[in-house]
Design an enzyme around this catalytic site. Sequence first.
Site, PDB file in Angstrom:
ATOM      1  N   ASN A  13      96.257  12.552  18.919  1.00 21.77           N
ATOM      2  CA  ASN A  13      97.101  11.507  19.506  1.00 21.77           C
ATOM      3  C   ASN A  13      98.424  12.190  19.858  1.00 21.77           C
ATOM      4  O   ASN A  13      99.155  12.620  18.949  1.00 21.77           O
ATOM      5  CB  ASN A  13      97.315  10.412  18.470  1.00 21.77           C
ATOM      6  CG  ASN A  13      97.507   9.023  19.018  1.00 21.77           C
ATOM      7  OD1 ASN A  13      97.743   8.111  18.250  1.00 21.77           O
ATOM      8  ND2 ASN A  13      97.399   8.819  20.313  1.00 21.77           N
ATOM      9  N   ASN A  65     104.469   3.105  25.572  1.00 25.16           N
ATOM     10  CA  ASN A  65     103.124   3.463  26.005  1.00 25.16           C
ATOM     11  C   ASN A  65     103.199   4.444  27.171  1.00 25.16           C
ATOM     12  O   ASN A  65     104.231   4.569  27.828  1.00 25.16           O
ATOM     13  CB  ASN A  65     102.356   2.216  26.454  1.00 25.16           C
ATOM     14  CG  ASN A  65     102.012   1.287  25.317  1.00 25.16           C
ATOM     15  OD1 ASN A  65     101.573   1.717  24.252  1.00 25.16           O
ATOM     16  ND2 ASN A  65     102.221  -0.008  25.527  1.00 25.16           N
ATOM     17  N   CYS A  74     103.365   2.583  16.317  1.00 28.97           N
ATOM     18  CA  CYS A  74     102.357   3.636  16.494  1.00 28.97           C
ATOM     19  C   CYS A  74     102.363   4.498  15.243  1.00 28.97           C
ATOM     20  O   CYS A  74     103.360   5.182  14.967  1.00 28.97           O
ATOM     21  CB  CYS A  74     102.679   4.468  17.735  1.00 28.97           C
ATOM     22  SG  CYS A  74     101.553   5.855  17.990  1.00 28.97           S
ATOM     23  N   GLY A  75     101.278   4.466  14.478  1.00 29.43           N
ATOM     24  CA  GLY A  75     101.226   5.179  13.201  1.00 29.43           C
ATOM     25  C   GLY A  75     101.258   6.692  13.349  1.00 29.43           C
ATOM     26  O   GLY A  75     102.054   7.384  12.694  1.00 29.43           O
ATOM     27  N   ASN A  76     100.404   7.236  14.204  1.00 31.82           N
ATOM     28  CA  ASN A  76     100.416   8.682  14.416  1.00 31.82           C
ATOM     29  C   ASN A  76     101.726   9.122  15.054  1.00 31.82           C
ATOM     30  O   ASN A  76     102.250  10.197  14.748  1.00 31.82           O
ATOM     31  CB  ASN A  76      99.240   9.102  15.303  1.00 31.82           C
ATOM     32  CG  ASN A  76      97.917   9.051  14.569  1.00 31.82           C
ATOM     33  OD1 ASN A  76      97.850   9.265  13.369  1.00 31.82           O
ATOM     34  ND2 ASN A  76      96.855   8.758  15.305  1.00 31.82           N
ATOM     35  N   ASN A 170      94.352  -3.781  20.692  1.00 36.79           N
ATOM     36  CA  ASN A 170      93.670  -2.496  20.554  1.00 36.79           C
ATOM     37  C   ASN A 170      92.275  -2.762  19.989  1.00 36.79           C
ATOM     38  O   ASN A 170      92.102  -3.616  19.111  1.00 36.79           O
ATOM     39  CB  ASN A 170      94.449  -1.575  19.622  1.00 36.79           C
ATOM     40  CG  ASN A 170      95.841  -1.287  20.135  1.00 36.79           C
ATOM     41  OD1 ASN A 170      96.019  -0.618  21.134  1.00 36.79           O
ATOM     42  ND2 ASN A 170      96.846  -1.825  19.455  1.00 36.79           N
ATOM     43  N   GLU A 188      92.892   2.012  23.376  1.00 39.09           N
ATOM     44  CA  GLU A 188      94.275   1.595  23.172  1.00 39.09           C
ATOM     45  C   GLU A 188      94.859   0.925  24.409  1.00 39.09           C
ATOM     46  O   GLU A 188      94.784   1.473  25.515  1.00 39.09           O
ATOM     47  CB  GLU A 188      95.145   2.801  22.805  1.00 39.09           C
ATOM     48  CG  GLU A 188      94.922   3.292  21.380  1.00 39.09           C
ATOM     49  CD  GLU A 188      96.084   4.129  20.889  1.00 39.09           C
ATOM     50  OE1 GLU A 188      97.239   3.627  20.899  1.00 39.09           O
ATOM     51  OE2 GLU A 188      95.847   5.280  20.484  1.00 39.09           O
ATOM     52  N   CYS A 198      94.016   6.869  16.557  1.00 38.08           N
ATOM     53  CA  CYS A 198      94.981   5.767  16.520  1.00 38.08           C
ATOM     54  C   CYS A 198      95.300   5.476  15.058  1.00 38.08           C
ATOM     55  O   CYS A 198      94.422   5.055  14.296  1.00 38.08           O
ATOM     56  CB  CYS A 198      94.412   4.532  17.210  1.00 38.08           C
ATOM     57  SG  CYS A 198      95.518   3.092  17.134  1.00 38.08           S
ATOM     58  N   GLY A 199      96.542   5.712  14.666  1.00 38.87           N
ATOM     59  CA  GLY A 199      96.918   5.563  13.262  1.00 38.87           C
ATOM     60  C   GLY A 199      96.914   4.135  12.769  1.00 38.87           C
ATOM     61  O   GLY A 199      96.388   3.835  11.693  1.00 38.87           O
ATOM     62  N   THR A 200      97.516   3.216  13.537  1.00 42.11           N
ATOM     63  CA  THR A 200      97.489   1.814  13.116  1.00 42.11           C
ATOM     64  C   THR A 200      96.063   1.281  13.159  1.00 42.11           C
ATOM     65  O   THR A 200      95.689   0.400  12.377  1.00 42.11           O
ATOM     66  CB  THR A 200      98.404   0.948  14.004  1.00 42.11           C
ATOM     67  OG1 THR A 200      98.049   1.137  15.381  1.00 42.11           O
ATOM     68  CG2 THR A 200      99.868   1.281  13.794  1.00 42.11           C
TER      69      THR A 200
END
Length: 259
Positions: A13, A65, A74-76, A170, A188, A198-200
Site C-alpha cells: 500500500n 485518496n 488509512c491504517g497502512n 471499501n 478501495e 488495506c490496513g483498516t
Amino acid sequence: MQIQFHKYQGTGNDFVMIDNRTNTFPKKNTQLIEFLCDRRFGIGGDGLILLENHDKYDFNMVYYNSDGSTSTMCGNGGRCLVAFAKQLGIIEYEAHFEASDGYHFAKFENNLIALQMIDVTEVKHFTTHDYVYTGSPHHVQLVSDLKDFDVKNNGAKLRYSDLYDASGCNINFIAQENTDTFSVRTYERGVEDETLSCGTGATAVAIAMHATNKTSANRININVLGGKLTISFDVEKNMYKNVFLTGPAEMVFAGSLDV
C-alpha cells in the site's frame, strides 16, 4: 513550485509523503494531488499524506485518496507516516498523532510498526456479509476461490450498490486459511481498484471474523497481496479495544518534482 516528497509503502500500500509543517502545500488543489499519485505521469501512490504540526501531539495526519478527494482513516498510511516522522527526527520509537478519526498511538516493535486503531463498538451482520467501521467503512464478505476472484468488478458493484450511500464503502473479500489466519483482497474507494493491502480493511476483517465466531483468537494473521499484517485486540462487553494493526513500513525513494 518545487515539491519535496518521500515515497513509502506498507505491505504494498504505497503513499506520497509530504512534510507540510510549513503549511505551504496547496491542499485544495485536487488536480495536483491526483497528478502526484498518478503512476504514469506523477510519482505514483494509492494516496497522498501530509504531515503537519499539531498543538498537542507529535503531528497531524491529512490523507487524500489517489483521485484527490479527502478520505477517512488509512491504517497502512498511518503506519507509513509514523516511519516518515521518525525519518524526519520528529519522534524516536513512539508516536502520538491525530488523524481524521481522532487520536492514535503507535510504537516500533522489532522493525515493525504497531498502530493503535479506534475502538470498535459494533459489527453489523447481514445474510451475505458484515459491516465494520474501523476509521473507514468496510464491507466484509467470505468468498470461494479468492485467488481467482474478480475483485475489481465485484468490488465496484458492491461499492456503488444500494447497500451504501453516495460516499460508498471499501469492499473486502476473504478466505479462511486456519483458526487464526485469513487471506484478504480489498477494493478501495477513492482508488477505485484493488490495492495490494488495506490496513483498516485488515482490521475490519479480523474483528468481523471474531465477532461471527470464525475464530476465537485475539491475535489474527492477515495475508494480503503485499505481505502480512497482524491484528490484535481485547474484547470487553462486546467492544473491541486496544486494537493494534502491526506490519512493516518502508521508504522506497525520495525526491523533488517541479509542478
